[in-house]
Design a protein around this motif. Structure first.
Motif, PDB file in Angstrom:
ATOM      1  N   VAL A 175      12.134   6.342   4.176  1.00  0.00           N
ATOM      2  CA  VAL A 175      11.969   5.055   4.878  1.00  0.00           C
ATOM      3  C   VAL A 175      12.833   5.046   6.137  1.00  0.00           C
ATOM      4  O   VAL A 175      12.363   4.710   7.228  1.00  0.00           O
ATOM      5  CB  VAL A 175      12.329   3.875   3.947  1.00  0.00           C
ATOM      6  CG1 VAL A 175      12.345   2.563   4.726  1.00  0.00           C
ATOM      7  CG2 VAL A 175      11.342   3.786   2.787  1.00  0.00           C
ATOM      8  N   VAL A 180       5.721   0.200   2.209  1.00  0.00           N
ATOM      9  CA  VAL A 180       5.920   1.166   1.125  1.00  0.00           C
ATOM     10  C   VAL A 180       4.998   0.764  -0.027  1.00  0.00           C
ATOM     11  O   VAL A 180       5.042  -0.384  -0.495  1.00  0.00           O
ATOM     12  CB  VAL A 180       7.394   1.179   0.659  1.00  0.00           C
ATOM     13  CG1 VAL A 180       7.600   2.281  -0.385  1.00  0.00           C
ATOM     14  CG2 VAL A 180       8.338   1.384   1.841  1.00  0.00           C
ATOM     15  N   ALA A 204       6.690   9.770   0.471  1.00  0.00           N
ATOM     16  CA  ALA A 204       7.998   9.253   0.035  1.00  0.00           C
ATOM     17  C   ALA A 204       8.948  10.383  -0.335  1.00  0.00           C
ATOM     18  O   ALA A 204      10.161  10.172  -0.418  1.00  0.00           O
ATOM     19  CB  ALA A 204       7.793   8.338  -1.175  1.00  0.00           C
ATOM     20  N   THR A 253       7.222  -4.011   0.958  1.00  0.00           N
ATOM     21  CA  THR A 253       6.720  -3.233  -0.178  1.00  0.00           C
ATOM     22  C   THR A 253       5.407  -3.874  -0.653  1.00  0.00           C
ATOM     23  O   THR A 253       5.248  -5.086  -0.598  1.00  0.00           O
ATOM     24  CB  THR A 253       7.733  -3.211  -1.346  1.00  0.00           C
ATOM     25  OG1 THR A 253       8.031  -4.555  -1.714  1.00  0.00           O
ATOM     26  CG2 THR A 253       9.019  -2.509  -0.940  1.00  0.00           C
TER      27      THR A 253
END
Ligand code: C5P
Length: 230
Positions: free
Chosen positions: A39, A53, A108, A74
């Motif tokens: 991130v 995300v 990720a 998110t």
């Protein structure tokens, strides 16, 4: 209107090749989750407006790791495969992003993305009509195996590249590619775009930008990343 850039980080994997209970994006490097580094790579010193995300619906850890605010959001829209997670994320953003906005999709589990590789991607894709991805030329000799675990052939590696992320495409192109035939079978965004009949641009990535797959990879990533300063 000037181009806008957004990040999309699929983080709904279970990490079955890695093993263990904790999905690999939550394994710690110098006390921080791998996901937090991925991130940061997209948020710190970049022109990205916001990074989304994508996590599994029953995953409570994600927001604890990333926080949420204007630049990081998110979304509980993870699917059964990476392609499904990305497609669900794109679907959730319909209305919020316009077709011309750039979307940088980043795994990720690539915590060591160097800033200069990201800058190169943004610069070299520029306002390309298709978009592109970071990748590195294959360095090792490639062997094809037969059914008995023996070498059936040595494959020519000239012209072969290993795909990395981020992969950068306009929202409209990505959305159409994932709607089209075969989009949901694609292993990455570039493949979805290829199946849609376009040729993404290859931009030189970095060997540091590898994907954490096995436990031994953590040792290498920890050596590349400096511990946080106190
Ligand atoms: O499993 P693999 O290492 O190829 O996963 C690449 C990326 O895709 C990881 O960031 C993982 O969390 C994500 N993923 C996902 N949804 C899945 C499977 C993988 O978001 N169902």
């Amino acid at each position: 209107m000037a181009a806008r850039y957004f990040g999309l980080i699929p983080a709904a994997g279970k990490g079955s090749r890695f093993g263990g209970e904790l999905p690999k994006q939550y394994q710690a490097l110098h006390g921080r989750a791998i996901l937090a580094y991925a991130v940061d790579a997209l948020v710190v010193q970049t022109p990205l407006t916001r990074v989304y995300v994508l996590h599994a619906g029953d995953d409570r850890r994600c927001v604890q790791v990333t926080g949420s605010g204007y630049r990081i959001a998110t979304m509980p829209c993870g699917g059964a495969t990476r392609a499904e997670s990305v497609r669900n994320g794109l679907a959730s953003l319909r209305g919020e992003l316009s077709d011309d906005d750039w979307v940088l999709v980043h795994d990720a589990v690539r915590p060591c993305l160097p800033k200069d590789a990201l800058r190169r991607l943004l610069h070299e894709v520029g306002d390309d009509a298709v978009g592109g991805l970071l990748a590195i030329p294959v360095a090792d000799t490639l062997k094809r195996e037969d059914q008995n675990g023996r070498v059936a052939a040595t494959e020519a590696r000239a012209g072969l590249w290993q795909a990395q992320t981020p992969q950068m495409f306009r929202y409209g192109v990505l959305w159409e590619a994932y709607q089209s035939f075969g989009g949901l079978d694609a292993t990455d965004e570039a493949e979805a775009v290829e199946k849609f009949g376009m040729q993404p641009k290859l931009v030189l990535g970095s060997s540091a930008n590898f994907k954490i797959t096995y436990p031994a990879d953590l040792v290498i990533a920890a050596a590349i990343l400096r511990p946080p300063e106190n």
